[in-house]
Design a protein around this motif. Structure first.
Motif, PDB file in Angstrom:
ATOM      1  N   THR A 186       0.833  -1.198   0.000  1.00 41.49           N
ATOM      2  CA  THR A 186       0.000   0.000   0.000  1.00 41.49           C
ATOM      3  C   THR A 186       0.869   1.250   0.000  1.00 41.49           C
ATOM      4  O   THR A 186       2.012   1.239   0.474  1.00 41.49           O
ATOM      5  N   GLY A 187       0.293   2.322  -0.493  1.00 43.61           N
ATOM      6  CA  GLY A 187       0.990   3.604  -0.481  1.00 43.61           C
ATOM      7  C   GLY A 187       1.315   4.061   0.930  1.00 43.61           C
ATOM      8  O   GLY A 187       2.381   4.623   1.185  1.00 43.61           O
ATOM      9  N   VAL A 188       0.408   3.808   1.876  1.00 49.37           N
ATOM     10  CA  VAL A 188       0.644   4.245   3.252  1.00 49.37           C
ATOM     11  C   VAL A 188       1.838   3.519   3.864  1.00 49.37           C
ATOM     12  O   VAL A 188       2.630   4.122   4.591  1.00 49.37           O
ATOM     13  N   LEU A 189       1.998   2.241   3.568  1.00 52.04           N
ATOM     14  CA  LEU A 189       3.139   1.492   4.110  1.00 52.04           C
ATOM     15  C   LEU A 189       4.436   1.932   3.441  1.00 52.04           C
ATOM     16  O   LEU A 189       5.457   2.145   4.114  1.00 52.04           O
ATOM     17  N   LYS A 190       4.410   2.117   2.145  1.00 52.52           N
ATOM     18  CA  LYS A 190       5.609   2.590   1.441  1.00 52.52           C
ATOM     19  C   LYS A 190       6.001   3.975   1.936  1.00 52.52           C
ATOM     20  O   LYS A 190       7.189   4.265   2.154  1.00 52.52           O
ATOM     21  N   ASN A 191       5.030   4.834   2.165  1.00 43.70           N
ATOM     22  CA  ASN A 191       5.293   6.170   2.668  1.00 43.70           C
ATOM     23  C   ASN A 191       5.968   6.115   4.042  1.00 43.70           C
ATOM     24  O   ASN A 191       6.948   6.826   4.292  1.00 43.70           O
ATOM     25  N   ALA A 192       5.459   5.270   4.917  1.00 36.62           N
ATOM     26  CA  ALA A 192       6.055   5.137   6.254  1.00 36.62           C
ATOM     27  C   ALA A 192       7.501   4.660   6.150  1.00 36.62           C
ATOM     28  O   ALA A 192       8.392   5.182   6.837  1.00 36.62           O
ATOM     29  N   ILE A 193       7.741   3.690   5.287  1.00 41.66           N
ATOM     30  CA  ILE A 193       9.108   3.183   5.110  1.00 41.66           C
ATOM     31  C   ILE A 193      10.005   4.273   4.535  1.00 41.66           C
ATOM     32  O   ILE A 193      11.162   4.418   4.944  1.00 41.66           O
ATOM     33  N   ASP A 194       9.487   5.062   3.602  1.00 37.24           N
ATOM     34  CA  ASP A 194      10.283   6.170   3.056  1.00 37.24           C
ATOM     35  C   ASP A 194      10.736   7.110   4.169  1.00 37.24           C
ATOM     36  O   ASP A 194      11.892   7.526   4.198  1.00 37.24           O
ATOM     37  N   TRP A 195       9.844   7.440   5.094  1.00 35.38           N
ATOM     38  CA  TRP A 195      10.222   8.331   6.196  1.00 35.38           C
ATOM     39  C   TRP A 195      11.260   7.687   7.113  1.00 35.38           C
ATOM     40  O   TRP A 195      12.258   8.313   7.463  1.00 35.38           O
TER      41      TRP A 195
END
Length: 184
Positions: A82-91
Motif C-alpha cells: 500500500t501507499g501508506v506502508l511505502k510512505n512510512a518506510i520512506d520516512w
C-alpha cells in the motif's frame, strides 16, 4: 521483548490491523506487541524533511528505536504494498536532519499479511522484503504468514480460523527465537 506492530492499512475494519490484534493475543511469553497507527503520517517530501521531521514522523522513528523488532502487517493492493506502508518506510529509512542513522537500519522486521484474494499477500510481501532490504532492515528469514480469503477467517475484527491462528503463533515464536539469538 518489545515489538512495534504496524498495519499498512488505514481502513477501520482492516484485516491487517485485526491480524496485529491477533498477534498481540498469540505472542509468545515475554513478547509484547504495541500497535502504532499511521493515520497522521504526512506524505514523504524531502523539502519538508530538510526543515526537520514532522512530529508524527519523529514519534514513529522513536517508537521503532525503542522496539526490539518490528512486525509489519502488509495488505496487498493491485499486486503490491500500500501507499501508506511505502510512505512510512520512506520516512523511517532516512535519518533526517537530527539523526545519524535511519530508524530501520539493522532492525529485524517480521512480516505477515491478510487479503481477501486467493494468494493472500504474497506479491506485496515479496515487494516489501526488497524495499526493507534497500532501507537497511533485516527481514525475518522464516516462512510467510499469508492469510488468504481473509474475509472468511477474520470476522468482526477477530481472527477466528484456528489453523491461521496456529500459523501466526508459530511465526511469532520463530521471530522471538531469532530476535533472542541476535541479542545473544
Amino acid at each position: 521483548m518489545n515489538i512495534l506492530g504496524i498495519s499498512g492499512s488505514l481502513r477501520a475494519a482492516s484485516f491487517n490491523t485485526a491480524l496485529l490484534h491477533a498477534a498481540q493475543e498469540l505472542a509468545p511469553a515475554g513478547m509484547s506487541i504495541t500497535i502504532h497507527r499511521l493515520h497522521d503520517l504526512p506524505l514523504f517530501n524531502q523539502d519538508v524533511e530538510e526543515q526537520g521531521d514532522p512530529e508524527s514522523v519523529v514519534v514513529l522513528k522513536q517508537a521503532i528505536d525503542q522496539a526490539d523488532g518490528v512486525l509489519l502487517a502488509c495488505p496487498e493492493y493491485n499486486g503490491g504494498i500500500t501507499g501508506v506502508l511505502k510512505n512510512a518506510i520512506d520516512w523511517v529509512s532516512r535519518p533526517g536532519r537530527d539523526r545519524k542513522t535511519a530508524a530501520l537500519a539493522g532492525k529485524l522486521v517480521c512480516i505477515a499479511g491478510a487479503s481477501p484474494g486467493i494468494t493472500g499477500t504474497v506479491r506485496a510481501q515479496d515487494q516489501l522484503r526488497l524495499i526493507l532490504r534497500r532501507a537497511g532492515a533485516q527481514t525475518e528469514p522464516q516462512g510467510e504468514v499469508l492469510v488468504f480469503q481473509a474475509h472468511t477467517k477474520i470476522v468482526d475484527g477477530q481472527l477466528t480460523d484456528e489453523r491461521t491462528r496456529d500459523a501466526l503463533a508459530r511465526h511469532l515464536q520463530g521471530y522471538a527465537t531469532r530476535l533472542a539469538a541476535l541479542r545473544g
